[in-house]
Design a protein around this motif. Sequence first.
Motif, PDB file in Angstrom:
ATOM      1  N   LEU A   1     -44.165  38.961  18.175  1.00 32.30           N
ATOM      2  CA  LEU A   1     -45.445  39.086  18.872  1.00 32.30           C
ATOM      3  C   LEU A   1     -46.471  39.595  17.868  1.00 32.30           C
ATOM      4  O   LEU A   1     -46.185  40.492  17.087  1.00 32.30           O
ATOM      5  CB  LEU A   1     -45.313  40.048  20.053  1.00 32.30           C
ATOM      6  N   ALA A   2     -47.664  39.002  17.884  1.00 26.38           N
ATOM      7  CA  ALA A   2     -48.725  39.394  16.957  1.00 26.38           C
ATOM      8  C   ALA A   2     -50.050  39.461  17.704  1.00 26.38           C
ATOM      9  O   ALA A   2     -50.244  38.789  18.726  1.00 26.38           O
ATOM     10  CB  ALA A   2     -48.835  38.413  15.795  1.00 26.38           C
ATOM     11  N   SER A   3     -50.962  40.272  17.183  1.00 25.39           N
ATOM     12  CA  SER A   3     -52.303  40.369  17.764  1.00 25.39           C
ATOM     13  C   SER A   3     -53.327  40.493  16.650  1.00 25.39           C
ATOM     14  O   SER A   3     -53.014  40.903  15.528  1.00 25.39           O
ATOM     15  CB  SER A   3     -52.399  41.570  18.708  1.00 25.39           C
ATOM     16  N   ASP A   4     -54.561  40.140  16.975  1.00 21.93           N
ATOM     17  CA  ASP A   4     -55.686  40.331  16.065  1.00 21.93           C
ATOM     18  C   ASP A   4     -56.726  41.155  16.801  1.00 21.93           C
ATOM     19  O   ASP A   4     -57.373  40.678  17.737  1.00 21.93           O
ATOM     20  CB  ASP A   4     -56.275  38.984  15.628  1.00 21.93           C
ATOM     21  N   ASP A   5     -56.861  42.421  16.399  1.00 15.24           N
ATOM     22  CA  ASP A   5     -57.799  43.311  17.071  1.00 15.24           C
ATOM     23  C   ASP A   5     -59.243  42.832  16.926  1.00 15.24           C
ATOM     24  O   ASP A   5     -60.081  43.071  17.806  1.00 15.24           O
ATOM     25  CB  ASP A   5     -57.671  44.730  16.516  1.00 15.24           C
ATOM     26  N   ALA A   6     -59.558  42.159  15.826  1.00 15.88           N
ATOM     27  CA  ALA A   6     -60.932  41.730  15.574  1.00 15.88           C
ATOM     28  C   ALA A   6     -61.389  40.676  16.576  1.00 15.88           C
ATOM     29  O   ALA A   6     -62.561  40.645  16.971  1.00 15.88           O
ATOM     30  CB  ALA A   6     -61.063  41.194  14.157  1.00 15.88           C
ATOM     31  N   SER A   7     -60.478  39.820  17.002  1.00 20.72           N
ATOM     32  CA  SER A   7     -60.836  38.748  17.937  1.00 20.72           C
ATOM     33  C   SER A   7     -60.288  38.966  19.338  1.00 20.72           C
ATOM     34  O   SER A   7     -60.527  38.142  20.228  1.00 20.72           O
ATOM     35  CB  SER A   7     -60.329  37.405  17.406  1.00 20.72           C
ATOM     36  N   ALA A   8     -59.546  40.079  19.545  1.00 22.90           N
ATOM     37  CA  ALA A   8     -58.916  40.367  20.837  1.00 22.90           C
ATOM     38  C   ALA A   8     -58.063  39.181  21.295  1.00 22.90           C
ATOM     39  O   ALA A   8     -58.197  38.677  22.408  1.00 22.90           O
ATOM     40  CB  ALA A   8     -59.953  40.740  21.894  1.00 22.90           C
ATOM     41  N   ARG A   9     -57.170  38.758  20.412  1.00 24.38           N
ATOM     42  CA  ARG A   9     -56.228  37.689  20.729  1.00 24.38           C
ATOM     43  C   ARG A   9     -54.813  38.158  20.434  1.00 24.38           C
ATOM     44  O   ARG A   9     -54.591  39.046  19.605  1.00 24.38           O
ATOM     45  CB  ARG A   9     -56.524  36.435  19.904  1.00 24.38           C
TER      46      ARG A   9
END
Length: 245
Positions: A57-65
């Motif tokens: 599982l991965a996320s990108d805080d900058a794009s809220a994805r």
Amino acid sequence: MCTVVVGFEPGSAWPVTLLGLRDEQPGRPWDPVGAWWPELGPSVRGLHDREAGGAWLASDDASARAAVVLNRREQFDEPAEGWTSRGVIPLAAVTSGLDAEVVVRTRTFNLVELAADRVRFTSWDGDALRSVDLRPGVHMITHEGPDTVAVPRVSRWAPRFVAAGRPTGEPGGADWDPWLDVLRESATLAPDHDDAIVREDEHDGIVLASLSLTALALRPDRAVALRTARLPEPGHLPATLDWLP
């Protein structure tokens, strides 16, 4: 096989909430949520697989994805250049997007991509890459795809997650208790029971077990909120979860 429960309510303060059980080989080491991929920037975080270097599982805080990958069961011949780890798929999904040339070198998978205004399910069965947007509501996703009632644990527990009500805030709040209570009730079953969510199975001589629990909430105007708990032993969910920092 992994199990993911997603709640989607566009326009709400927390439009996406997710509870995920990761099934993996018990001896395979992993690290809790962190920015383990400096080449992708400090805003990209995820559960790090030490063996292959990717993320479940991965996320990108900058794009809220965010994105999470689940295994499928189809088998096909290994590419001449060898397999590419499925762990690259969530990282690509939250950054550059999926590359068809990479996809065809991975074993089969299901991918759930999460954003404030969209939840997309994508499957790679070794023949074709297919995507569909999930409607608002609560969905239970397994190796067979979303809301597949032919999967016993989906038939038994998906209605319970729906009836429990979707969490509406950051993981750790009391509004997550109804989903966690459903999961705890499911964990009273033997881990090899067809209806079990917290599982331990053997496939082709390889043991796979539920090793971690991840809670995720997403808001459109801030970083993704993530919490992960290691499970103390395969197929067991403790009454009190020890959430990692």
